[in-house]
Motif scaffolding. Structure first.
Motif, PDB file in Angstrom:
ATOM      1  N   VAL A 123     -67.224 -40.700  24.064  1.00 43.39           N
ATOM      2  CA  VAL A 123     -68.108 -40.239  22.990  1.00 43.39           C
ATOM      3  C   VAL A 123     -67.283 -39.720  21.810  1.00 43.39           C
ATOM      4  CG1 VAL A 123     -69.831 -38.491  22.370  1.00 43.39           C
ATOM      5  CG2 VAL A 123     -70.050 -39.759  24.511  1.00 43.39           C
ATOM      6  N   ALA A 124     -66.224 -38.941  22.105  1.00 45.97           N
ATOM      7  CA  ALA A 124     -65.365 -38.422  21.038  1.00 45.97           C
ATOM      8  C   ALA A 124     -64.707 -39.557  20.261  1.00 45.97           C
ATOM      9  CB  ALA A 124     -64.303 -37.501  21.625  1.00 45.97           C
ATOM     10  N   MET A 125     -64.311 -40.605  20.968  1.00 47.42           N
ATOM     11  CA  MET A 125     -63.684 -41.747  20.321  1.00 47.42           C
ATOM     12  C   MET A 125     -64.670 -42.461  19.399  1.00 47.42           C
ATOM     13  SD  MET A 125     -61.676 -44.962  22.099  1.00 47.42           S
ATOM     14  CE  MET A 125     -63.178 -45.801  22.661  1.00 47.42           C
ATOM     15  N   PHE A 126     -65.878 -42.671  19.868  1.00 46.80           N
ATOM     16  CA  PHE A 126     -66.905 -43.325  19.059  1.00 46.80           C
ATOM     17  C   PHE A 126     -67.176 -42.512  17.795  1.00 46.80           C
ATOM     18  CE2 PHE A 126     -71.386 -44.141  17.943  1.00 46.80           C
ATOM     19  CZ  PHE A 126     -71.337 -45.514  17.770  1.00 46.80           C
ATOM     20  N   ASP A 127     -67.361 -41.203  17.957  1.00 46.45           N
ATOM     21  CA  ASP A 127     -67.619 -40.331  16.810  1.00 46.45           C
ATOM     22  C   ASP A 127     -66.470 -40.382  15.806  1.00 46.45           C
ATOM     23  OD1 ASP A 127     -70.021 -39.579  17.905  1.00 46.45           O
ATOM     24  OD2 ASP A 127     -69.318 -37.639  18.648  1.00 46.45           O
ATOM     25  N   ALA A 128     -65.231 -40.381  16.310  1.00 47.36           N
ATOM     26  CA  ALA A 128     -64.068 -40.408  15.430  1.00 47.36           C
ATOM     27  C   ALA A 128     -63.978 -41.734  14.678  1.00 47.36           C
ATOM     28  CB  ALA A 128     -62.792 -40.174  16.235  1.00 47.36           C
ATOM     29  N   PHE A 129     -64.250 -42.835  15.352  1.00 50.89           N
ATOM     30  CA  PHE A 129     -64.196 -44.141  14.691  1.00 50.89           C
ATOM     31  C   PHE A 129     -65.222 -44.221  13.571  1.00 50.89           C
ATOM     32  CE2 PHE A 129     -62.397 -46.525  18.654  1.00 50.89           C
ATOM     33  CZ  PHE A 129     -61.151 -45.968  18.410  1.00 50.89           C
ATOM     34  N   VAL A 130     -66.400 -43.657  13.817  1.00 46.82           N
ATOM     35  CA  VAL A 130     -67.430 -43.644  12.776  1.00 46.82           C
ATOM     36  C   VAL A 130     -66.999 -42.706  11.644  1.00 46.82           C
ATOM     37  CG1 VAL A 130     -69.828 -43.035  12.233  1.00 46.82           C
ATOM     38  CG2 VAL A 130     -69.292 -44.222  14.375  1.00 46.82           C
ATOM     39  N   GLY A 131     -66.515 -41.513  11.995  1.00 48.28           N
ATOM     40  CA  GLY A 131     -66.099 -40.544  10.999  1.00 48.28           C
ATOM     41  C   GLY A 131     -64.946 -41.029  10.137  1.00 48.28           C
ATOM     42  N   ARG A 132     -64.062 -41.831  10.703  1.00 48.91           N
ATOM     43  CA  ARG A 132     -62.912 -42.361   9.964  1.00 48.91           C
ATOM     44  C   ARG A 132     -63.264 -43.606   9.162  1.00 48.91           C
ATOM     45  NH1 ARG A 132     -57.743 -43.499  13.178  1.00 48.91           N
ATOM     46  NH2 ARG A 132     -57.095 -43.796  11.018  1.00 48.91           N
ATOM     47  N   GLY A 133     -64.510 -44.066   9.269  1.00 45.85           N
ATOM     48  CA  GLY A 133     -64.920 -45.245   8.536  1.00 45.85           C
ATOM     49  C   GLY A 133     -64.462 -46.548   9.145  1.00 45.85           C
ATOM     50  N   LEU A 134     -64.079 -46.510  10.423  1.00 45.20           N
ATOM     51  CA  LEU A 134     -63.672 -47.732  11.119  1.00 45.20           C
ATOM     52  C   LEU A 134     -64.883 -48.505  11.618  1.00 45.20           C
ATOM     53  CD1 LEU A 134     -60.719 -46.270  13.237  1.00 45.20           C
ATOM     54  CD2 LEU A 134     -60.690 -47.112  10.878  1.00 45.20           C
ATOM     55  N   LEU A 135     -65.937 -47.777  11.927  1.00 41.72           N
ATOM     56  CA  LEU A 135     -67.211 -48.356  12.351  1.00 41.72           C
ATOM     57  C   LEU A 135     -68.304 -47.854  11.424  1.00 41.72           C
ATOM     58  CD1 LEU A 135     -67.040 -47.808  16.238  1.00 41.72           C
ATOM     59  CD2 LEU A 135     -66.392 -49.872  14.967  1.00 41.72           C
ATOM     60  N   ALA A 136     -69.295 -48.693  11.195  1.00 47.61           N
ATOM     61  CA  ALA A 136     -70.457 -48.316  10.386  1.00 47.61           C
ATOM     62  C   ALA A 136     -71.693 -48.384  11.263  1.00 47.61           C
ATOM     63  CB  ALA A 136     -70.606 -49.250   9.188  1.00 47.61           C
ATOM     64  N   VAL A 137     -72.487 -47.325  11.256  1.00 45.02           N
ATOM     65  CA  VAL A 137     -73.690 -47.255  12.087  1.00 45.02           C
ATOM     66  C   VAL A 137     -74.921 -47.230  11.187  1.00 45.02           C
ATOM     67  CG1 VAL A 137     -74.954 -45.906  13.790  1.00 45.02           C
ATOM     68  CG2 VAL A 137     -72.465 -46.005  13.893  1.00 45.02           C
TER      69      VAL A 137
END
Length: 229
Positions: A123-137
């Protein structure tokens, strides 16, 4: 009654306690024999064989032969995602349990959900990827950004090959223990595979638990930060 597989049929397959235990035992992405699954379910081998036949016919399991042995595994990542979601609902609505022991703590921290990382670290990894702009939700949809494509390619993941497959590159999966999303899809599987290849993490024998090594913990934490390089 309407013909074909429907919600009631799938629910009846998963709803039997013995079959539920068999399916849960395969959530690590591996394959087990009928005898091993019988032990997991606490039933006799003939009873296990009958359950396995129903699960295979219903499309939730697949069977492969190797020599004289037959091995059973979950049919695909969609089945695993469904089971993880059901576990989340069960954890939320089911009876309250006593304080879990150390093994449960390890499962909550990091575990395999079929072929990708789940638990608090997932979960922390998913949140970080979104927060860093690596993933868009956007609602239920998860997409890989240009920045994310460059980052994961640098991390040693072949994004181009992944995009040519039927499996979604990115998908969110409801985490049953944290009750928030972790990263699934082809990218989720590739990231976990990369962690193992780098020696960052290893799977506990006969368990879904993932243990991070000291260098792996440091590398993982760097990956979560915006200044990770």
């Amino acid at each position: 009654m309407k013909a074909g597989t429907d919600l009631a049929q799938i629910a009846s397959l998963v709803g039997d306690p013995a079959r539920a235990n068999m399916l849960a035992a395969l959530m690590n992405g591996g394959a087990l024999t009928a005898s091993e699954l019988a032990a997991e379910a606490g039933v006799t081998l003939p009873t296990a064989s009958a359950h396995l036949s129903k699960l295979s016919t219903g499309g939730l399991m697949r069977m492969t032969r190797q020599g004289r042995h037959r091995y059973y595994a979950l049919a695909d990542h969609q089945v695993a995602g469904m089971l993880e979601s059901i576990m989340g609902v069960a954890a939320s609505l089911g009876p309250k349990k006593v304080l879990p022991g150390p093994r449960d703590n390890a499962m909550r921290e990091a575990r395999v959900c079929y072929d990708h990382l789940a638990g608090e670290r997932g979960v922390a990894m998913f949140d970080a990827f979104v927060g860093r702009g690596l993933l868009a939700v956007s609602g239920e949809d998860v997409g890989l950004t240009e920045r994310g494509t460059a980052f994961f390619c640098d991390f040693g993941i072949d994004i181009a090959a992944m995009q040519g497959r039927r499996r979604p590159v990115c998908r969110s999966c409801l985490d049953w223990s944290v009750r928030r999303s972790h990263l699934a899809g082809g990218l989720g599987a590739a990231v976990l595979e990369r962690f193992v290849a780098l020696g960052w993490a290893r799977r506990e024998k006969n368990s879904r638990v993932m243990h991070f090594t000291p260098p792996g913990r440091a590398g993982f934490e760097r990956m979560l930060r915006d200044d990770a390089g």
